[in-house]
Write an enzyme that holds these catalytic residues in place. Structure first.
Site, PDB file in Angstrom:
ATOM      1  NE  ARG A 105      45.521 -18.713 -25.774  1.00 42.16           N
ATOM      2  CZ  ARG A 105      44.851 -19.721 -26.298  1.00 42.16           C
ATOM      3  NH1 ARG A 105      44.846 -19.927 -27.605  1.00 42.16           N
ATOM      4  NH2 ARG A 105      44.176 -20.556 -25.547  1.00 42.16           N
ATOM      5  CG  ASP A 124      45.579 -22.826 -29.840  1.00 42.05           C
ATOM      6  OD1 ASP A 124      44.718 -22.610 -28.978  1.00 42.05           O
ATOM      7  OD2 ASP A 124      45.575 -23.825 -30.588  1.00 42.05           O
ATOM      8  CB  ALA A 125      47.150 -26.169 -27.994  1.00 44.50           C
ATOM      9  CD  GLU A 156      44.943 -23.467 -24.957  1.00 46.88           C
ATOM     10  OE1 GLU A 156      43.835 -23.889 -24.593  1.00 46.88           O
ATOM     11  OE2 GLU A 156      45.277 -23.377 -26.152  1.00 46.88           O
ATOM     12  CG  ASP A 163      42.489 -24.396 -18.857  1.00 42.88           C
ATOM     13  OD1 ASP A 163      42.154 -23.201 -18.973  1.00 42.88           O
ATOM     14  OD2 ASP A 163      42.532 -25.185 -19.815  1.00 42.88           O
ATOM     15  CG  ASP A 164      45.121 -26.999 -12.631  1.00 42.65           C
ATOM     16  OD1 ASP A 164      44.681 -27.525 -13.670  1.00 42.65           O
ATOM     17  OD2 ASP A 164      46.000 -27.531 -11.930  1.00 42.65           O
ATOM     18  CG  ASP A 202      39.480 -23.159 -25.629  1.00 44.13           C
ATOM     19  OD1 ASP A 202      38.936 -23.430 -26.711  1.00 44.13           O
ATOM     20  OD2 ASP A 202      40.709 -23.137 -25.480  1.00 44.13           O
ATOM     21  N   GLY A 229      32.621 -21.737 -25.326  1.00 40.95           N
ATOM     22  CA  GLY A 229      32.266 -22.210 -26.660  1.00 40.95           C
ATOM     23  C   GLY A 229      32.321 -23.712 -26.831  1.00 40.95           C
TER      24      GLY A 229
END
Length: 578
Positions: free
Chosen positions: A241, A243-244, A280, A305-306, A376, A379
């Site tokens: 995965r 990240d960003a 992501e 995320d949507d 995310d 946290g």
């Protein structure tokens, strides 16, 4: 004697130090910027221009932490089990995200491995580990990691990670690892001393960007890709995965992600195992997961995320910040994401103050990971409360059903399956007092803007913040947690037995809803996922076809007339029609 190599293009003199003794290195003629030398085997570091020894950027083992000397690892020496592992594909699977440090009180790979039977019984297919690269201190989320080829020693180091992966594979579980290529942590990052690993051409939320397109970027890209392949090859991990990925700024014709995807595909072909990449991304751009042959970047999936925001707004009623557009009509938002993938697919985003996204191709729903919670989304709240603290058990059950019967690849966050009462808070263990205080005050300033008092925001550096975030493994055996856990098990079993509930074709999904009455019905072939979230009285929900049988029920329902199903408040039913 052992051979040592390092890339340090601007150095004039490079030495490898072993046992406090420096050994001179020489340039490699056909590899610009690279140095090599021989020295005894032992903990080592590289001295640049006579300065103190620094850890190896490609170190596989940092037994003394990110600031200490490095140690070589013989990956071929690990005694992997004889049980063959041929991997498993991501489509059709259920992913379970966990943080090694708070999954168990011990916070180690070995302790986490002892809980894998729980995940097998739950029915998930993949365990996704939050980042495990070394970071300062013992405790942290892992997103401030450095030494991108190494494993955090307090978790168990390289051998501990291999034991965990081996234990998971013996139980039929795949392993995904969260990796961070877009930045390194503020403490223990020695890469700039060796070469142009970062560039001021681009800026990110963490400062200078990783150098993917400026001079010297060929070696930086090779460094990151080599790290990624090492996890998949040396540790037998099944997927990564990333990240960003929207912060990986790259203006070259061949984007870094496309190059990485191509190299992962080559390794998959060589090993005979399905290997994959999950991104992501905040861009809502289908190019992220489109095949390379079609002009895409070639990632196999991305987080959605949507879908999370729509579900969260529906179940909690929250509509602040980025939930605003979703909270305006959460029933419609859930319906759109289930049938179109992206909510923002070229629409106006109030939070961003501009139009955002492009339409997602309907036939590839499995390329989106759908979830009710993530590390995310929990946290990054001021006090790290889970959705179980924000809504009712009935609504939690509805959220679980909508995730686990969706056309997406479902993902759960550790403890979600029993409605864990423990929060998951932001915590760090910076050994630099100045940095620790800066993080503490920065967290307080961030939430002061939303009305939180400083004393209400947990101290990231406090041991109590970590302890509060550790799962309580006595909860699954008692109510109301046991009932919710059984519901999750039912839903995952249902995915295994009803192919229509894993159909990834978004165009085959239909959603009827009535926000005023508070109901929503998802059509999946002859099956209906029906939820009633409003009012205090039973409600008749149209099924669009005659009721035939109830496959799963949380709450109370009974068939009515004219193809309707009566549901009590806060009830979710999965029924067959026809």
């Amino acid at each position: 004697m052992t051979s040592y190599q390092v890339w340090a293009p601007d150095a004039v003199v490079v030495e490898v130090e072993v046992g406090a003794v420096p050994y001179l290195m020489t340039r490699i003629p056909d590899r610009p910027g690279w140095w090599e030398g021989e020295a005894p085997e032992g903990d080592y570091g590289f001295r640049l221009g006579g300065r103190p020894a620094l850890p190896d950027p490609r170190s596989a083992h940092q037994p003394h932490g990110p600031d200490g000397l490095s140690r070589k690892v013989d990956h071929a020496a690990f005694p992997w089990s004889d049980t063959p592992w041929h991997g498993r594909p991501l489509p059709g699977s259920v992913v379970y995200e966990l943080h090694v440090g708070t999954f168990t009180p011990d916070g180690t790979f070995d302790a986490a491995a002892r809980r894998l039977d729980h995940l097998v019984d739950l029915g998930v297919d993949f365990v996704e580990l939050l980042p495990v690269c070394p970071f300062p201190g013992r405790y942290g989320w892992g997103y401030d990691g450095v030494s991108l080829w190494a494993v955090h020693e307090p978790y168990g180091g390289p051998e501990g990670l291999k034991r965990f992966v081996d234990a998971a594979h013996r139980r039929g579980l795949g392993v995904i690892l969260d990796v961070v290529h877009n930045h390194l942590g503020p403490s223990g990052n020695y890469l700039p001393a060796f070469g142009p690993y970062f560039t001021d051409r681009h800026n990110t939320p963490w400062g200078s960007a990783v150098n993917l397109d400026a001079p010297g970027s060929d070696e930086v890209r090779a460094y990151l890709i080599g790290s990624a392949l090492a996890w998949l090859r040396d540790y037998r991990i099944d997927g990564l995965r990333l990240d960003a990925v929207h912060e990986l700024v790259d203006n070259r014709a061949l984007h870094f992600l496309e190059e990485l995807a191509a190299e992962v595909r080559k390794l998959a072909d060589a090993t005979g195992r399905p290997l994959f990449l999950i991104g992501e991304s905040d861009l809502n751009n289908p190019r992220t997961t489109a095949p390379r042959q079609a002009g895409g970047l070639g990632l196999d999936a991305q987080w959605s995320d949507d879908f999370h925001h729509a579900l969260h707004a529906l179940l909690t009623g929250e509509s602040q910040a980025y939930y605003g557009d979703f909270g305006a009509d959460p029933y419609a938002a859930v319906a759109k994401t289930l049938t179109r993938g992206f909510f923002h697919d070229g629409t106006w985003s109030t939070f961003r103050g501009r139009h955002h996204g492009r339409p997602f191709p309907a036939e590839y729903g499995h390329r989106l990971l759908g979830y009710l919670q993530t590390h995310d989304q929990i946290g990054n709240r001021a006090t790290g409360e889970r959705i179980s603290a924000l809504t009712t058990p009935g609504r939690l059950a509805a959220g679980a059903a909508l995730v686990l019967t969706s056309p997406f690849t479902p993902m759960l966050f550790m403890g979600e399956e029993w409605g864990a009462s423990t929060p998951w808070q932001f915590f760090t263990d910076h050994t630099d007092p100045g940095l620790a205080e800066a993080v503490r005050q920065g967290r307080r300033r961030e939430f002061a803007e939303y009305g939180w008092k400083a004393e209400e925001v947990p101290d990231p550096q406090a041991r109590s913040t970590v302890l509060a975030s550790v799962l309580d493994w006595t909860e699954p055996q008692r109510q109301p947690h046991a009932e919710l856990l059984d519901w999750y098990r039912q839903l995952i079993r249902l995915r295994r037995t009803v192919p229509e509930l894993t159909d990834a074709d978004l165009s085959a999904v239909r959603v009827d809803h009535d926000a005023e009455q508070g109901w929503l019905a998802v059509h999946r072939g002859p099956y209906r996922v029906v939820v009633h979230l409003g009012g205090r009285a039973p409600l008749a929900v149209p099924l669009g076809a005659p009721y035939r049988a109830t496959l799963a029920l949380h709450g109370d329902c009974w068939p009515g007339t004219d193809d309707h199903l009566y549901l009590a408040p806060d009830t979710t039913a999965i029924v067959q029609t026809g």
